[in-house]
Design an enzyme around this catalytic site. Sequence first.
Site, PDB file in Angstrom:
ATOM      1  CG  HIS A   1       7.617   7.718   6.100  1.00  0.00           C
ATOM      2  ND1 HIS A   1       7.454   7.798   4.744  1.00  0.00           N
ATOM      3  CD2 HIS A   1       6.467   7.181   6.579  1.00  0.00           C
ATOM      4  CE1 HIS A   1       6.246   7.342   4.407  1.00  0.00           C
ATOM      5  NE2 HIS A   1       5.635   6.969   5.517  1.00  0.00           N
TER       6      HIS A   1
ATOM      7  CG  ASN B   1       6.749   3.330   4.651  1.00  0.00           C
ATOM      8  OD1 ASN B   1       5.976   3.692   5.520  1.00  0.00           O
ATOM      9  ND2 ASN B   1       6.452   3.405   3.352  1.00  0.00           N
TER      10      ASN B   1
ATOM     11  NE  ARG C   1      -1.439   2.107   3.286  1.00  0.00           N
ATOM     12  CZ  ARG C   1      -0.970   3.084   4.045  1.00  0.00           C
ATOM     13  NH1 ARG C   1      -0.729   4.282   3.519  1.00  0.00           N
ATOM     14  NH2 ARG C   1      -0.693   2.883   5.310  1.00  0.00           N
ATOM     15  CG  ASP C   2       3.184   4.391   3.005  1.00  0.00           C
ATOM     16  OD1 ASP C   2       3.599   5.059   2.051  1.00  0.00           O
ATOM     17  OD2 ASP C   2       3.249   4.776   4.176  1.00  0.00           O
TER      18      ASP C   2
ATOM     19  CG  HIS D   1       3.083   4.578   9.027  1.00  0.00           C
ATOM     20  ND1 HIS D   1       2.690   3.518   8.250  1.00  0.00           N
ATOM     21  CD2 HIS D   1       3.633   5.483   8.179  1.00  0.00           C
ATOM     22  CE1 HIS D   1       2.980   3.773   6.986  1.00  0.00           C
ATOM     23  NE2 HIS D   1       3.559   4.974   6.920  1.00  0.00           N
TER      24      HIS D   1
ATOM     25  CB  CYS E   1       3.439  11.191   2.005  1.00  0.00           C
ATOM     26  SG  CYS E   1       1.843  12.041   1.827  1.00  0.00           S
TER      27      CYS E   1
END
Length: 727
Positions: A217, A257, A18-19, A215, A248
Amino acid sequence: MEEAVGAGAASVREVGPRDGLQMAKAVMPTAAKLRWIAAMVAAGVRRMDVASFVPPAAMPQMADAAELLQAVRAAHPSLRISALAPNLRGARDAAAAGAHAIVLPVSASEAHSRANVRRSRTEQVAEVARVAEWARGLGPGAPRIRAGISTAFGCSLQGRVPEGEVVALATDLVRAGAQTVSLGDTVGYATPTQVRRIVRAVRSAIGAERLGGLHLHDTMGTALANVLAALEEGLREFDGALGGLGGCPYAPGSVGNLCTEDLVHLLEAEGFDTGIDLPVLIAARQALRDGLPDEPLHGRVAAAGLPRGFVPAATAARTAARRTLPLEGIRVVEFSHMVMGPSSGMVLADLGADVIKVEPAPGGDNTRRLTGPAIGFFPTFNRNKRSLCVDLKTPAGLDLARRLAAGADVVLENFRPGAMEKLGLGYEALSAINPRLIYLSCKGFLPGPYENRAALDEVVQMMGGLAYMTGPPGRPMRAGTSVNDITGGVFGAVAVMAALRERQATGRGALVQSGLFETNMLLVAQHMANAAITGRNPPSSGDPSMPKPWPLYDVFDSADPGGQVFVGVVTATQWQGFCREFGLDDMLADPSLSTMQQLAAARPRIAERVTAVFRTLPKVVLMRRLEALGLPYAPIAKPADLFDDEHLLASGGLISLEMGSAAGAPGGAPAMPVAGIPGLPVLIDGTRPSLRRQPPAPGEHGAEIARSVGLDEAEIAHLVAEGALHV
């Protein structure tokens, strides 16, 4: 530092599909995504963000979100799948595709919120409330609603984000209906001190049970240090992306990430069991590289290689536990179905015994095909066992069963009276060929006038006084679980262990029996004693007018719809502290409420006042104040709530169990697994008995078991051909 880093369990959620793909230059084909996901599941990844349900024009990488999610659910029933959705429309699409959880992004930064979801922060909180209300209408099968606070540690568009606003936002999201709230360092600005401070503040505001994961980064290279800081604050759930992919598109300067491989290495090296095989996870990078050949991958562990002789502390602990299981070397042959016999075999298997479950060929135990409230019986009580499917109506199948019993330490059965004797598999017949055999017979009734009656848990609850004690007056009600079946099975296992100990001294086996009715009577013994002392039947627990010797011992509503909390105030000291905390000082000054007897008599009046106070307080606020007082309290939890229970997760109380053996689910084996089922509630030398084998498929171990009693390949093939053995 509130909690030192130490051994335990930690949960890693993979967010790469996803990310991780949001910033990829090329679109990864669906088939390649599936191969990549399969490689990570093979490494032991159990939680994964699979897709974002956003307009394909805005994010072409996610155009296959529904197709991908459906395929992943079908291929990996043990994987807990979440998907991101920015609004109600996306949430509906994610639920339709089968997401177990839906993540709604809410930015702490007002500038990032408008760039990311085209709404103000307040408008996005309102959207979370809409989604939560919609999800509540779906009933027990609804996906969990998680809110992810992005830019919680800073924003490249806005700059500093006041920490007080992050805390207030977390509180607003819980009030809006988010079941958990996670914290995201979207641009990678966080520092360890900041992480400690914000995690502590948010946990205090919303309660530990509502605080989800972190979460991170890695823009500034501080992500791993931030993980350590969060561990010190008691957080045990973290996101990562394989190869360190991600970023993002709406936050300039955001890079990838936290690399999952590096995260797992750190956690395992610090003694936290992630359940992930790190070398296999590193190998999964190849599937990612095949799908995105031009995308650079990151990660220090993959580049440097694992240190020579590296053995994760958690792996070493599991190995030691396997070596020291107390019943290792004991072989149990189990002829059972439903709950009582299987629960007894489960206890013995969890403690290390080799339990062979004998099932009818070819389809296996009919318990596999139960539906409704009984749909979970088979997977719950048949872990750590091997399966042998034989037709006991054939001479060859019966001979195989006798061969097993001849070399077994224990035979366990829970069929109707006389059934095993009719087959020639009763205690007298089998002990004649194996004098050292312990034979456990789990029955409805021990020998006596009732011994040939048909019995169920519900039957003995009704006739044994338990249903009377559970329901309201005039409405006997069974307990909400198979209480006698499970407890009777445990008593049977205890008796087996006692008989094994006695065999060490005598060299002889024994017949051991456990009764369902007699189990129920032990559970009701305290109420029988009450009746003997008082000369009358005690009032049932379901009687709202039942007198209680304390001022508070009841369930109350909070300000949140459906947010009920049990509260007990059972000492004079607790009563004084309770009244001062909740503004009831006038009751402390009331001379008619000066003794516990007076307080107990005034319970209706007290409950009316307390009800009014509690209905003004959000559930998390109420529980936080009760905990600070040290009072007995409990949220009213439903079974599905327990999958994310903070204590169960941190203490290793849940084991990941495949649900595919529950073939009675609508449409066959269930598509949605249960991520965690409770293990045995004991510690042995600091270790919980763990999962060694998933619940077996019918006849999964038939050939290897047949070989263990001396059959050669030709004999096994012959048994299979004639239908006596199913493999």
